[in-house]
Write an enzyme that holds these catalytic residues in place. Sequence first.
Site, mmCIF file in Angstrom:
data_model
loop_
_atom_site.group_PDB
_atom_site.id
_atom_site.type_symbol
_atom_site.label_atom_id
_atom_site.label_comp_id
_atom_site.label_asym_id
_atom_site.label_seq_id
_atom_site.Cartn_x
_atom_site.Cartn_y
_atom_site.Cartn_z
ATOM 1 N N ASP A 77 0.876 -1.167 0.000
ATOM 2 C CA ASP A 77 0.000 0.000 0.000
ATOM 3 C C ASP A 77 0.920 1.225 0.000
ATOM 4 O O ASP A 77 1.742 1.387 0.916
ATOM 5 C CB ASP A 77 -0.881 0.029 1.248
ATOM 6 C CG ASP A 77 -1.954 -1.048 1.250
ATOM 7 O OD1 ASP A 77 -1.987 -1.870 0.318
ATOM 8 O OD2 ASP A 77 -2.759 -1.067 2.208
ATOM 9 N N HIS A 136 5.276 -7.313 -0.074
ATOM 10 C CA HIS A 136 4.970 -8.623 -0.654
ATOM 11 C C HIS A 136 5.702 -8.810 -1.981
ATOM 12 O O HIS A 136 6.171 -7.853 -2.597
ATOM 13 C CB HIS A 136 3.459 -8.744 -0.894
ATOM 14 C CG HIS A 136 2.639 -8.641 0.352
ATOM 15 N ND1 HIS A 136 2.038 -9.738 0.932
ATOM 16 C CD2 HIS A 136 2.329 -7.577 1.131
ATOM 17 C CE1 HIS A 136 1.387 -9.355 2.020
ATOM 18 N NE2 HIS A 136 1.547 -8.047 2.158
ATOM 19 N N SER A 239 8.209 3.870 4.724
ATOM 20 C CA SER A 239 9.450 4.008 3.965
ATOM 21 C C SER A 239 9.153 3.857 2.480
ATOM 22 O O SER A 239 8.053 4.151 2.042
ATOM 23 C CB SER A 239 10.499 2.998 4.429
ATOM 24 O OG SER A 239 11.771 3.407 3.968
#
Length: 272
Positions: A77, A136, A239
């Site tokens: 996200d 991911h 980050s």
Amino acid sequence: MHITNVISQYFGKFAKTEFPSFIQTIINKGYVFFLKLDMKEFLKPEEYRSLNALFTRALLQPREIDQSKANFISPADSFITESGKLQTNTLLQIKGMAYDVEELLSYYVSKENRGKVLDGAFMNFYLSPKDYHRYHAAYDCKVKKLIHVPGKLYPVNFRYLKKELHLFCQNERVILECETEDNKLFYMVFVGALNVGQMVFEFEPSVETNIDTQEIKCIEYDDLEIKKGDCLGYFKMGSTVVMIWEKDFVNLKDLTNQKVSFGTIITNNLQG
């Protein structure tokens, strides 16, 4: 050790402290309220025993993602701060602020592989403090190499991206060298930032970030396969992930300055 590392270490100690439940509830709910976190996919704020547990929260239910081999997906996200084609060996941290891909990847990436990404493609994914912090696999592949490059921990928000030259190359980072089943090469670069106490990689617990070392660590793998959507690890705070593809591999969707979710398709059909 740079002052940004020291600040991040102290903040990390606070974030991982498990306060008495009523105090922890106030901290967690305050964080959710002020940053306007969307908690629909997660536990209630009071159920996390530390602020760090809230930062690194896992999804309650897996998201449905495209499992075809035709496209890459967003690993997190995030907000796409920049994307496009490398100009020979140059890519952008933000419009007008260019840096060298070879400097980012380090000389622990072979000269041959550094050459493959010249005139390739890149995309920058910025995770704000309110985002889901797990990252991911963006595609089915083998991880061939992990490179941990110690460095500073400057913030990676827009204000710093606009003023700090070569910020991604200065900051601590972990580089994954990935290869698809048809021998196409791409990189996932995880960039640390201020208040990121650690970057965690669940498949490689030996990696310790934000510690007092200047030594680059390189780990090679013979048969480490990851599947699209697999959780690789998490940032302990927000980050950036930088993805880089070899030349003539992907057609990127035009997503610059847009919000994406883990699972969003970021490429059109692959070029072959």
